[in-house]
Design a protein around this motif. Structure first.
Motif, short mmCIF file in Angstrom:
data_model
loop_
_atom_site.label_atom_id
_atom_site.label_comp_id
_atom_site.label_asym_id
_atom_site.label_seq_id
_atom_site.Cartn_x
_atom_site.Cartn_y
_atom_site.Cartn_z
N UNK A 302 0.83 -1.21 0.00
CA UNK A 302 0.00 0.00 0.00
C UNK A 302 0.87 1.26 0.00
N UNK A 303 1.89 1.28 0.86
CA UNK A 303 2.77 2.44 0.95
C UNK A 303 3.61 2.59 -0.32
N UNK A 304 4.09 1.47 -0.86
CA UNK A 304 4.87 1.52 -2.09
C UNK A 304 4.09 2.14 -3.23
N UNK A 308 5.15 5.41 -5.16
CA UNK A 308 5.38 5.31 -6.59
C UNK A 308 4.54 6.29 -7.40
N UNK A 309 3.32 6.58 -6.91
CA UNK A 309 2.43 7.50 -7.63
C UNK A 309 2.74 8.96 -7.35
N UNK A 310 3.60 9.21 -6.35
CA UNK A 310 3.91 10.58 -5.97
C UNK A 310 2.94 11.17 -4.97
#
Length: 346
Positions: A302-304, A308-310
């Motif tokens: 979830x955090x990644x 990754x999306x900014x």
């Protein structure tokens, strides 16, 4: 019916509060959200059922509790390093202010009071501990939590339901993100540095609990049968999310490696952490029928995705102690510089 019931949430703009408040609103409760908003008030979005009150819980008055049905007392100086540096404030907020809040709520006719405490009050333990086991608080943060538990539970009576949650170490995404929590910090370090930081020596045990899971428990406690929860203490976590930290580090490293498409090694740091404990969560599972929904790997993923999306980044604000220290520094600078109500514009 939740539609006409009011929940007062202290620490409402914090890591857990900014997840709990929207969840309560979604269930039809009205919410009085009380916070100093050290981390900004923008973590809570306007809602017809939401009243935002900027106040320090050390200065709450009876009027704050008018028409309040329930209290979830989240406010706290929220980790061991901050508790050690701001010792007096930790005792004032984590103990004294929460006892005062519980007393004021009872006097105002509130029906329930929930104290989210911490499994850290167990400190170092060789055996699996349950809610009846001796505690062993090792830090100011843990000692203040233990004292708050003791004093609020004394207020429980037929018409005032008091419940304590001893939360495992929280993880997962929140609008008021924290990267100074074990899984969150491991995930960011592995993502950003391509190495996973892990405190020595990895043999210590720690139960973990996703922020969505702990807020689900709080919602359950608002409506649970009084006979099940009044005057009770519940360890909040799960056996499946209790990890040897060395093994946990390997799980997070594997998840990040898969996400990045490259191997992420573990990088050890610091002195051995002597906080180690395993807790039994049979009571909360049997009494409330609650089961954890989130695993460490799912929280990491979830955090990644947010990184990754900014949508998510690490800033000074996401490290609690760093942000407190930054505010103290600038408070001194501003006090020494301000004249006639301003700096340049006066």
């Amino acid at each position: 019916m939740a539609a006409n019931e009011v929940v007062l949430v202290t620490g409402a703009g914090g890591y857990i509060g900014s997840v709990l408040v929207p969840k309560l609103l979604g269930k039809g409760y009205k919410v009085k959200a009380i916070d100093r908003f050290f981390f900004g008030s923008g973590k809570l979005f306007p809602h017809v059922g939401l009243e935002i009150i900027r106040e320090d819980t050390r200065y709450l008055k009876p009027d704050h509790f008018k028409d309040v049905d329930y209290v979830v007392d989240l406010v706290a100086i929220s980790n061991d390093p901050s508790g050690a540096l701001f010792e007096d404030a930790t005792w004032q907020i984590n103990h004294a202010s929460r006892v005062k809040t519980a007393e004021l709520a009872k006097e105002a006719g509130a029906k329930r009071y929930i104290l989210p405490s911490s499994c850290s009050i167990y400190g170092f333990q060789n055996e699996v501990v349950d809610e009846t086991s001796p505690t062993n608080p090792l830090t100011v943060y843990a000692k203040a939590n233990e004292k708050a538990e003791h004093d609020v539970l004394k207020l429980a009576c037929k018409n005032y339901i008091v419940t304590v949650m001893r939360q495992a170490t929280i993880f997962g995404y929140s609008p008021r993100m924290r990267f100074d929590l074990a899984i969150n910090g491991m995930t960011y370090g592995a993502y950003n540095n391509k190495k996973l930081p892990l405190m020595r020596d990895g043999s210590q045990y720690r139960p973990m609990l996703h922020v969505q899971d702990t807020t689900d428990i709080m919602c359950l406690l608002l409506s649970a049968s009084p006979n099940q929860v009044n005057g009770e203490v519940f360890n909040a976590g799960s056996e499946e999310n209790t990890y040897n930290l060395g093994v946990l580090g390997q799980k997070i490293a594997k998840t990040v490696s898969k996400y990045l498409g490259e191997e992420v090694p573990i990088e050890w740091y610091g002195d051995p952490d002597n906080r180690s404990y395993r807790a039994s969560f049979d009571k909360i599972e049997k009494t409330l029928g609650w089961r954890a929904k989130w695993s460490a790997e799912e929280g990491c993923q979830e955090i990644l995705e947010k990184l990754g999306s900014g949508e998510l980044e690490k800033t000074t604000e996401t490290i609690t102690l760093d942000w407190y220290q930054e505010m103290v520094k600038w408070h001194k600078i501003i006090k020494n510089t301000e004249m006639y109500g301003g700096i340049l514009d006066i």
